[in-house]
Design a protein around this motif. Structure first.
Motif: not given
Length: 144
Positions: A52-55, A57-62, A69-72, A106-108
């Motif tokens: 499995g994987v996880a990212q 990253r920055c600014h996932e949702m415009s 900062h986001w997990i995605g 953050h995450l969605q």
């Protein structure tokens, strides 16, 4: 390994991205081949097999320019689901966040009850429709 991740991402999220191909997902993953800067990808592996994987990253949702900062991209191969792989990936991204002095992430999720993230202490912020998909936006303050 990267090709496998690109295939997973395309199969899971490709229909949501106009003009997406496996190759476009593969090229995008090049941006994540970092170990100590954002964006990066965390992989759970067993020998040569990616579980499995996880990212991170920055600014996932415009629609949230203030949430940096986001997990995605959390994805676990169907063969390994139910074995805490996703939990371990999320916890590892939280460790990485702390090592980079990031204190809020953050995450969605399409799990509108928060699913696994709620069990891991993530707090719901709001439910929104983003790019035609109902998602729950969550956050967590990361502490040592």
């Amino acid at each position: 390994m990267k090709a496998q991740v690109a295939r997973w991402y395309f199969d899971e999220w490709g229909p949501l991205v106009k003009g997406a191909t496996v190759e476009s997902f593969d090229r995008k993953l090049d941006d994540y081949l970092n170990s100590n800067q954002i964006p990066l990808i965390v992989m759970a592996v067993d020998g040569e097999k990616v579980l499995g994987v996880a990212q991170f990253r920055c600014h996932e949702m415009s629609i949230y320019p203030d949430k940096e900062h986001w997990i995605g991209g959390v994805y676990v191969d169907s063969e390994f689901r139910g074995n805490n792989v996703a939990s371990l990936l999320i916890l590892k991204v939280q460790e990485v966040a702390l090592s980079l002095d990031v204190k809020k992430v953050h995450l969605q999720t399409e799990k509108l009850n928060g699913g696994l993230y709620a069990l891991l202490g993530w707090k719901a912020l709001e439910q929104v429709n983003y790019r035609g998909v109902d998602v729950l936006v969550m956050s967590k303050s990361i502490k040592r």
